[in-house]
Design a protein around this motif. Sequence first.
Motif, PDB file in Angstrom:
ATOM      1  N   ASP A 297       0.814  -1.212   0.000  1.00  0.00           N
ATOM      2  CA  ASP A 297       0.000   0.000   0.000  1.00  0.00           C
ATOM      3  C   ASP A 297       0.850   1.266   0.000  1.00  0.00           C
ATOM      4  N   LEU A 298       2.147   1.127   0.233  1.00  0.00           N
ATOM      5  CA  LEU A 298       3.031   2.298   0.288  1.00  0.00           C
ATOM      6  C   LEU A 298       3.490   2.660  -1.125  1.00  0.00           C
ATOM      7  N   LYS A 299       2.573   3.247  -1.868  1.00  0.00           N
ATOM      8  CA  LYS A 299       2.806   3.539  -3.288  1.00  0.00           C
ATOM      9  C   LYS A 299       3.840   4.634  -3.514  1.00  0.00           C
ATOM     10  N   GLN A 300       4.050   5.507  -2.524  1.00  0.00           N
ATOM     11  CA  GLN A 300       4.972   6.617  -2.700  1.00  0.00           C
ATOM     12  C   GLN A 300       6.370   6.320  -2.156  1.00  0.00           C
ATOM     13  N   LEU A 301       6.544   5.153  -1.572  1.00  0.00           N
ATOM     14  CA  LEU A 301       7.828   4.804  -0.956  1.00  0.00           C
ATOM     15  C   LEU A 301       8.928   4.709  -2.008  1.00  0.00           C
ATOM     16  N   THR A 302      10.008   5.456  -1.805  1.00  0.00           N
ATOM     17  CA  THR A 302      11.147   5.412  -2.724  1.00  0.00           C
ATOM     18  C   THR A 302      12.354   4.687  -2.115  1.00  0.00           C
ATOM     19  N   ILE A 303      12.470   4.710  -0.785  1.00  0.00           N
ATOM     20  CA  ILE A 303      13.589   4.057  -0.103  1.00  0.00           C
ATOM     21  C   ILE A 303      13.035   3.166   1.001  1.00  0.00           C
ATOM     22  N   LEU A 304      13.429   1.897   0.992  1.00  0.00           N
ATOM     23  CA  LEU A 304      13.081   0.965   2.061  1.00  0.00           C
ATOM     24  C   LEU A 304      14.356   0.269   2.492  1.00  0.00           C
ATOM     25  N   ASN A 305      14.749   0.501   3.743  1.00  0.00           N
ATOM     26  CA  ASN A 305      15.991  -0.061   4.265  1.00  0.00           C
ATOM     27  C   ASN A 305      15.675  -0.939   5.465  1.00  0.00           C
ATOM     28  N   LEU A 306      15.852  -2.248   5.294  1.00  0.00           N
ATOM     29  CA  LEU A 306      15.551  -3.232   6.336  1.00  0.00           C
ATOM     30  C   LEU A 306      16.765  -4.102   6.627  1.00  0.00           C
ATOM     31  N   MET A 307      17.935  -3.544   6.509  1.00  0.00           N
ATOM     32  CA  MET A 307      19.156  -4.297   6.768  1.00  0.00           C
ATOM     33  C   MET A 307      19.216  -4.757   8.230  1.00  0.00           C
ATOM     34  N   ASP A 308      19.918  -5.855   8.449  1.00  0.00           N
ATOM     35  CA  ASP A 308      20.207  -6.345   9.796  1.00  0.00           C
ATOM     36  C   ASP A 308      18.945  -6.618  10.601  1.00  0.00           C
ATOM     37  N   ASN A 309      18.069  -7.423  10.013  1.00  0.00           N
ATOM     38  CA  ASN A 309      16.918  -7.951  10.713  1.00  0.00           C
ATOM     39  C   ASN A 309      16.957  -9.467  10.631  1.00  0.00           C
ATOM     40  N   GLN A 310      15.816 -10.125  10.759  1.00  0.00           N
ATOM     41  CA  GLN A 310      15.755 -11.586  10.696  1.00  0.00           C
ATOM     42  C   GLN A 310      14.721 -12.036   9.676  1.00  0.00           C
ATOM     43  N   LEU A 311      14.586 -11.274   8.617  1.00  0.00           N
ATOM     44  CA  LEU A 311      13.588 -11.565   7.593  1.00  0.00           C
ATOM     45  C   LEU A 311      13.916 -12.873   6.878  1.00  0.00           C
ATOM     46  N   GLU A 312      12.936 -13.742   6.789  1.00  0.00           N
ATOM     47  CA  GLU A 312      13.100 -15.018   6.092  1.00  0.00           C
ATOM     48  C   GLU A 312      12.469 -15.000   4.712  1.00  0.00           C
ATOM     49  N   SER A 313      11.593 -14.038   4.466  1.00  0.00           N
ATOM     50  CA  SER A 313      10.959 -13.919   3.155  1.00  0.00           C
ATOM     51  C   SER A 313      10.448 -12.502   2.979  1.00  0.00           C
ATOM     52  N   ILE A 314      10.181 -12.148   1.730  1.00  0.00           N
ATOM     53  CA  ILE A 314       9.608 -10.855   1.374  1.00  0.00           C
ATOM     54  C   ILE A 314       8.302 -11.132   0.644  1.00  0.00           C
ATOM     55  N   PRO A 315       7.205 -10.509   1.038  1.00  0.00           N
ATOM     56  CA  PRO A 315       5.920 -10.803   0.382  1.00  0.00           C
ATOM     57  C   PRO A 315       5.905 -10.340  -1.065  1.00  0.00           C
ATOM     58  N   SER A 316       5.151 -11.045  -1.878  1.00  0.00           N
ATOM     59  CA  SER A 316       5.070 -10.691  -3.296  1.00  0.00           C
ATOM     60  C   SER A 316       4.501  -9.297  -3.504  1.00  0.00           C
ATOM     61  N   GLU A 317       3.735  -8.814  -2.526  1.00  0.00           N
ATOM     62  CA  GLU A 317       3.125  -7.486  -2.641  1.00  0.00           C
ATOM     63  C   GLU A 317       4.142  -6.361  -2.672  1.00  0.00           C
ATOM     64  N   ILE A 318       5.420  -6.653  -2.405  1.00  0.00           N
ATOM     65  CA  ILE A 318       6.447  -5.616  -2.524  1.00  0.00           C
ATOM     66  C   ILE A 318       6.464  -5.058  -3.948  1.00  0.00           C
ATOM     67  N   GLY A 319       6.014  -5.870  -4.895  1.00  0.00           N
ATOM     68  CA  GLY A 319       5.965  -5.427  -6.286  1.00  0.00           C
ATOM     69  C   GLY A 319       4.951  -4.330  -6.535  1.00  0.00           C
ATOM     70  N   LEU A 320       4.083  -4.044  -5.558  1.00  0.00           N
ATOM     71  CA  LEU A 320       3.094  -2.977  -5.690  1.00  0.00           C
ATOM     72  C   LEU A 320       3.640  -1.629  -5.240  1.00  0.00           C
ATOM     73  N   CYS A 321       4.818  -1.615  -4.638  1.00  0.00           N
ATOM     74  CA  CYS A 321       5.447  -0.351  -4.215  1.00  0.00           C
ATOM     75  C   CYS A 321       6.074   0.297  -5.449  1.00  0.00           C
ATOM     76  N   SER A 322       5.231   0.842  -6.285  1.00  0.00           N
ATOM     77  CA  SER A 322       5.617   1.223  -7.639  1.00  0.00           C
ATOM     78  C   SER A 322       6.641   2.349  -7.721  1.00  0.00           C
ATOM     79  N   SER A 323       6.828   3.119  -6.648  1.00  0.00           N
ATOM     80  CA  SER A 323       7.791   4.227  -6.667  1.00  0.00           C
ATOM     81  C   SER A 323       9.162   3.836  -6.131  1.00  0.00           C
TER      82      SER A 323
END
Length: 386
Positions: A153-179
């Motif tokens: 839903d974050l259509k205006q997001l230009t920078i997403l920084n999630l380094m140094d976490n424990q993420l095991e997967s990224i949801p397919s919906e990341i493809g909707l962050c069109s910006s």
Amino acid sequence: MQHGTNMHLTTRGASMMEEDNEGSSLSDIFKEALCNREHGILHLNYKGLVQFPPQLTSQDDYAHIQVIYAKRNLITHLPYDIHRLTGLKILYLHSNNLSSLPKEMSLMKSLESLDLSQNLFTRFPDILCRCTGLKELYMTVNRLSSLPPEIGDLKQLTILNLMDNQLESIPSEIGLCSSLETLHLDRNKLTTLPRQLITLNNLKELSVTGNNLFVLPMRLGWLPNLQHLYVDSNPRLCTIPFTLHSKQIGVCRCGSAKPPGNRCIQIGGLHGVLPSEIQVYHDERTSIKLPSTLLELALNAVYHHKDILDVDSMPKSLADLIACPTAHCVAPSGCEKLIFTEAYVHFLQIPWIQQFTLGGNSNLSLTALCCSMKCLDMFKKHPVPT
């Protein structure tokens, strides 16, 4: 980390930035903010705060503040009335003790940049997905294990920084962050990336170093604006999609370990992993023409009629595959036929692979997917596009 703002600072405002950092008292900082309303930046770094200053939100006197820096404090929660800071554009809360956010943050319509790095989040706050004006989000060095589908839903997001976490997967919906232009996922626990990344036409930089990646999306190299790709220190990443042949990428310390045996395949002395969507594969040992599987034929037919069919009524995995196929045929003839679950596969190393790997790793190869034996034979004869 630098956060940009277009705000014009007066001379007095600029000098206050230095004074704040040198130990100005909170009362002096707040007094200056009230007396000089053009001074729209509050520097509250290293003030030993155990709570977000209540005077900022108890009245509307600070609605003109556009930037708050509150690094290295002891803040455990944000006030429910934080939305009264109606002019706030940048909120920098690096290195505090936050683990949740108030639902009222969704009312902060001016908020564009939020830094929650080095806090105590174990869950991605759902409320952030309703902050649809966000352009920059930093949540490095937390304990996040997953992201909600609503991240799209974050259509205006230009920078997403999630380094140094424990993420095991990224949801397919990341493809909707069109910006989205910059995506940093370094040092997590990722084994794959969603193929929907290839829909991010504005993506310029993708960094996923220090994960457990086995495979990359096959069409990643087709992203028109991708300039920098870093996948260093993924030792089980033994093959790179051929579509990346013309990109500058960092792949040092990749290919030094074989993937798990149940996923690893070997072709021509080289080994690697195919996308999980590929259920049937053929390689250079295939000597006869084989008919496509019924599933491959069906998906191809539905794809070409998806505008008139109710694709959403299908199981989600199949609907997602139709919306975003696994690959295109890379035969030099320009075939570009869609590939869903079946492919003719070739692992190859060519003379410029040494320069390509930026590390001279002879264990790393390129993966080419073709739609037929004819296209595979053509690719093996002319692997480098002219």
